[in-house]
Design a protein around this motif. Sequence first.
Motif, PDB file in Angstrom:
ATOM      1  N   LYS A  61      26.387  13.264  32.028  1.00 18.74           N
ATOM      2  CA  LYS A  61      27.135  12.833  30.849  1.00 18.74           C
ATOM      3  C   LYS A  61      26.401  13.140  29.540  1.00 18.74           C
ATOM      4  CE  LYS A  61      30.089   9.060  29.260  1.00 18.74           C
ATOM      5  NZ  LYS A  61      30.490   7.637  29.407  1.00 18.74           N
ATOM      6  N   ARG A 120      25.576  15.832  28.359  1.00 14.35           N
ATOM      7  CA  ARG A 120      26.096  16.999  27.656  1.00 14.35           C
ATOM      8  C   ARG A 120      27.033  16.563  26.546  1.00 14.35           C
ATOM      9  NH1 ARG A 120      22.823  20.538  27.555  1.00 14.35           N
ATOM     10  NH2 ARG A 120      24.163  22.370  27.523  1.00 14.35           N
ATOM     11  N   GLU A 121      27.636  15.401  26.707  1.00 10.67           N
ATOM     12  CA  GLU A 121      28.512  14.862  25.657  1.00 10.67           C
ATOM     13  C   GLU A 121      27.720  14.051  24.644  1.00 10.67           C
ATOM     14  OE1 GLU A 121      32.231  12.928  26.757  1.00 10.67           O
ATOM     15  OE2 GLU A 121      31.919  13.628  28.816  1.00 10.67           O
ATOM     16  N   PHE A 122      26.708  13.322  25.129  1.00 13.52           N
ATOM     17  CA  PHE A 122      25.953  12.419  24.265  1.00 13.52           C
ATOM     18  C   PHE A 122      24.490  12.848  24.179  1.00 13.52           C
ATOM     19  CE2 PHE A 122      29.445   9.783  25.801  1.00 13.52           C
ATOM     20  CZ  PHE A 122      29.871   9.147  24.642  1.00 13.52           C
ATOM     21  N   ASP A 151      17.527  16.784  23.283  1.00 15.77           N
ATOM     22  CA  ASP A 151      18.818  17.275  23.777  1.00 15.77           C
ATOM     23  C   ASP A 151      19.580  18.099  22.744  1.00 15.77           C
ATOM     24  OD1 ASP A 151      18.161  15.766  25.989  1.00 15.77           O
ATOM     25  OD2 ASP A 151      19.520  14.118  25.509  1.00 15.77           O
ATOM     26  N   THR A 171      19.896  22.337  22.620  1.00 11.52           N
ATOM     27  CA  THR A 171      21.187  23.013  22.750  1.00 11.52           C
ATOM     28  C   THR A 171      21.417  23.963  21.589  1.00 11.52           C
ATOM     29  OG1 THR A 171      22.156  21.189  24.008  1.00 11.52           O
ATOM     30  CG2 THR A 171      23.686  22.657  22.886  1.00 11.52           C
ATOM     31  N   ASN A 199      29.289  11.933  20.020  1.00  9.63           N
ATOM     32  CA  ASN A 199      29.904  12.492  21.214  1.00  9.63           C
ATOM     33  C   ASN A 199      30.322  13.913  20.852  1.00  9.63           C
ATOM     34  OD1 ASN A 199      31.826  13.397  23.140  1.00  9.63           O
ATOM     35  ND2 ASN A 199      32.310  11.283  23.714  1.00  9.63           N
ATOM     36  N   ILE A 200      29.640  14.901  21.436  1.00 11.41           N
ATOM     37  CA  ILE A 200      29.889  16.298  21.086  1.00 11.41           C
ATOM     38  C   ILE A 200      31.334  16.691  21.363  1.00 11.41           C
ATOM     39  CG2 ILE A 200      29.265  18.678  21.632  1.00 11.41           C
ATOM     40  CD1 ILE A 200      27.130  17.260  20.071  1.00 11.41           C
ATOM     41  N   THR A 201      31.913  16.140  22.434  1.00  6.65           N
ATOM     42  CA  THR A 201      33.276  16.505  22.826  1.00  6.65           C
ATOM     43  C   THR A 201      34.312  15.964  21.868  1.00  6.65           C
ATOM     44  OG1 THR A 201      32.602  16.548  25.155  1.00  6.65           O
ATOM     45  CG2 THR A 201      34.967  16.447  24.696  1.00  6.65           C
ATOM     46  N   SER A 202      34.184  14.670  21.524  1.00 12.67           N
ATOM     47  CA  SER A 202      35.187  14.044  20.648  1.00 12.67           C
ATOM     48  C   SER A 202      34.894  14.259  19.171  1.00 12.67           C
ATOM     49  CB  SER A 202      35.261  12.540  20.935  1.00 12.67           C
ATOM     50  OG  SER A 202      34.082  11.880  20.482  1.00 12.67           O
ATOM     51  N   GLU A 237      29.860   7.339  18.934  1.00 10.28           N
ATOM     52  CA  GLU A 237      30.307   6.348  19.904  1.00 10.28           C
ATOM     53  C   GLU A 237      29.122   5.594  20.496  1.00 10.28           C
ATOM     54  OE1 GLU A 237      32.698   8.248  22.869  1.00 10.28           O
ATOM     55  OE2 GLU A 237      33.893   9.379  21.398  1.00 10.28           O
ATOM     56  N   PHE A 241      26.877   4.413  23.607  1.00 13.08           N
ATOM     57  CA  PHE A 241      26.532   4.845  24.963  1.00 13.08           C
ATOM     58  C   PHE A 241      25.194   4.232  25.339  1.00 13.08           C
ATOM     59  CE2 PHE A 241      23.217   7.323  23.334  1.00 13.08           C
ATOM     60  CZ  PHE A 241      22.570   8.027  24.342  1.00 13.08           C
TER      61      PHE A 241
END
Length: 331
Positions: free
Chosen positions: A94, A96-98, A105, A109, A281-284, A288, A290
Amino acid sequence: MNSFGRIFRVNVFGESHGESVGVNIDGIPAGIPLKQEDFLYDLGRRKAGAKGTTPRKEDDLPFLKSGVFNDHTTGAPITILFENNNTRSADYAKLREFPRPGHADFVATQKFGGFEDYRGGGHFSGRLTLNLVAAGVIAKKILGDKIQVNATLKEVGGFADAEEGLAAAIAAKDSVGGIVECTVDGLPIGLGEPFFDSVESNIAHAAFAIPAIKGIEFGAGFAAAKMKGLEHNDPIIDASGKTATNNAGGIVGGITNGNQLVFRVAVKPTSSTPKDQQTLNITSGEVETFSVKGRHDLCIALRVPVVLEAITAMVLADFMMLETRIPRIIK
């Protein structure tokens, strides 16, 4: 990048959850007795399992792949491998999103375009300090018995008593940092070069390769800023260079002066705290809440002393070889 040193040259490789981590060391004199057993004491000091450390347990056995024959160094580069057997990579899926605050991290990336191995911190993990400890074992052998490198834990979470500091962290359900001091006795006068290759410069360079190190001071360190000149100066009291005080920490003008070398490092709190955190959150694209899953140290500083000894021995072995104080063959 991943190499350090000029004659005693150390190159580290591997990732936390890859098949193995390892180290290649060049410039080692021939003739030094060396077996797997020689590494076990210092590697054991770094191991997890004690109170306040990660529950991840690995055998941490060093496999000597080159540079050793008939239990002696050959003069060729030594390659040492450590297998990674106790990994739980699913804990990191998970992430990868956070991207975790305090970890590499996000920047990893950005730098490597998402191709990096993110599991367990990948190549940025404290797991790679195994490599440094192994190099340090060999460096200590090169330095010999007359030069003694010792590091001790001085503070945990602001407490001089480690148990007290850990108890406070457990009560707060959060991680803590600490301070580790390193001393070196038996150094000759004259190691180091002015300016960019001073002993402080090289030790600081190597120390900051240890994940979580955020500060370093030599001798009186930052307290020197509050002292008067007469108070800080170390009077020389005999022809050997011995001084009445040691506010300089054994180094003047970047060069060892024959007194005890003394320095301290500040170790940050473990970034993987069990507390809820806010991050992107990279996706949204939204910030957020976590929490970090997985197995982590409550206090990284507990395992730093032996690593600090290792990098110090690496630096000093390199300086001793530059000064031709170490022969190519040790009998």
